[in-house]
Design a protein around this motif. Structure first.
Motif, short mmCIF file in Angstrom:
data_model
loop_
_atom_site.label_atom_id
_atom_site.label_comp_id
_atom_site.label_asym_id
_atom_site.label_seq_id
_atom_site.Cartn_x
_atom_site.Cartn_y
_atom_site.Cartn_z
N ARG A 234 0.85 -1.18 0.00
CA ARG A 234 0.00 0.00 0.00
C ARG A 234 0.88 1.24 0.00
O ARG A 234 1.86 1.32 0.74
N ALA A 235 0.53 2.20 -0.85
CA ALA A 235 1.30 3.44 -0.95
C ALA A 235 0.42 4.50 -1.57
O ALA A 235 -0.59 4.21 -2.22
N GLY B 115 -3.42 12.20 1.32
CA GLY B 115 -4.58 11.42 1.74
C GLY B 115 -5.07 10.46 0.67
O GLY B 115 -6.09 9.80 0.88
N THR B 116 -4.37 10.37 -0.45
CA THR B 116 -4.81 9.52 -1.55
C THR B 116 -4.02 8.22 -1.56
O THR B 116 -2.79 8.22 -1.66
N GLU B 117 -4.72 7.11 -1.46
CA GLU B 117 -4.07 5.80 -1.55
C GLU B 117 -4.09 5.33 -3.00
O GLU B 117 -5.15 5.26 -3.62
N VAL B 118 -2.91 5.05 -3.54
CA VAL B 118 -2.80 4.66 -4.95
C VAL B 118 -2.66 3.15 -5.09
O VAL B 118 -3.34 2.51 -5.89
N LEU C 148 4.11 2.15 -8.18
CA LEU C 148 4.74 0.87 -7.86
C LEU C 148 6.24 0.92 -8.16
O LEU C 148 7.07 0.51 -7.33
N ASN C 149 6.60 1.43 -9.32
CA ASN C 149 8.02 1.50 -9.69
C ASN C 149 8.80 2.42 -8.77
O ASN C 149 9.95 2.12 -8.41
N SER D 232 11.87 1.29 -6.31
CA SER D 232 13.17 1.94 -6.52
C SER D 232 13.65 2.70 -5.29
O SER D 232 14.75 3.25 -5.31
N GLY D 233 12.82 2.80 -4.26
CA GLY D 233 13.24 3.47 -3.04
C GLY D 233 13.11 4.97 -3.06
O GLY D 233 13.68 5.66 -2.21
N VAL D 234 12.36 5.52 -4.01
CA VAL D 234 12.20 6.97 -4.09
C VAL D 234 10.82 7.44 -3.61
O VAL D 234 10.57 8.63 -3.51
N GLN D 235 9.93 6.48 -3.33
CA GLN D 235 8.61 6.80 -2.80
C GLN D 235 8.33 5.82 -1.66
O GLN D 235 8.38 4.61 -1.85
N PRO D 236 8.07 6.30 -0.45
CA PRO D 236 7.84 5.38 0.66
C PRO D 236 6.51 4.65 0.53
O PRO D 236 5.52 5.21 0.06
#
Length: 233
Positions: free
Chosen positions: A8-9, A13-16, A43-44, A48-52
């Motif tokens: 989940r990410a 407030g928006t879950e994508v 997802l990418n 890749s470690g650029v988005q928690p």
């Protein structure tokens, strides 16, 4: 090689990504398909470690990489070739390639360059050319070559056919098959459903941030549920 469980990410407030689960095994080409806005780019970025990510699990090559930094992810061999190529236009072809190997020993640079040049002889012919002056297809070759300089154990290709002519799309998918035949696992994130399913061994169809259909790519090609989810038919 890659196992994602209940991921989940989102942003603010928006879950994508809403509990996404998928995997990529050794030697596989796995297609991750979906239209714009279903969560492919998010997802990418998470991988890749650029988005928690907010919750879930990510294991790569036996290691837990949930929450790992981008440098840690790249060092582990999970390499992402981003959508839109994202080359450095004011640097030369050679400089772009060398940047791809920043996490690898300098002693390996020549060997890795020779490997890239054997796959993309056009890049070898023009090492001093500024990357921004290349055609779209050549820039995509450079982006993939830069990714290969990182010595990937698994390669994520994000929309590699985007913006290319039909002839260059065929060439790109032939290249992806060649990389796979050499033993490189690939996660192919695409909107090009038909050719991706012809190339991949398995596929996942994303809709609203989760997997709605998955299975053997050859069988999915004729799945009426795929036509409904992806084409609205």
């Amino acid at each position: 090689m890659l196992e994602i469980t209940d991921l989940r990410a989102g942003y603010g407030g928006t879950e994508v990504l809403r509990g996404l689960t998928l995997s990529v095994g050794k030697g596989e080409i796995v297609a991750v398909l979906g239209s714009n806005g279903v969560g492919k780019t998010t997802l990418n970025k998470v991988l890749s470690g650029v988005q928690p990510a907010r919750s879930g699990a990510i294991r790569f090559n036996g290691q837990d990489i949930f929450g790992a930094s981008a440098k840690t992810v790249v060092s582990a061999g999970l390499i992402h070739v981003p959508e839109g190529r994202k080359i450095f236009p004011n640097l030369t072809i050679l400089e772009n390639l060398e940047l791809g190997g920043y996490c690898r020993p300098k002693s390996a640079r020549r060997t890795n360059l020779d490997k890239v040049f054997s796959i993309f002889p056009r890049l070898k012919e023009r090492t001093t050319q500024l990357a921004g002056t290349m055609s779209g297809g050549e820039q995509q070759m450079l982006a993939i070559g830069r990714g290969l300089m990182g010595e990937p154990k698994l390669l994520i290709l994000d929309e590699p056919s985007l913006g290319l002519s039909p002839l260059l799309v065929e060439e790109m998918f032939t290249l992806i098959r060649r990389l796979s035949d050499d033993g490189l696992p690939i996660m192919l994130v695409e909107q090009n459903v038909v050719q991706s399913l012809e190339l991949a061994s398995r596929a996942y169809i994303l809709e609203n941030g989760t997997v709605t259909i998955s299975g053997d790519a050859a069988k999915l090609k004729d799945d009426p549920e795929l036509r409904r989810a992806y084409l609205g038919l």
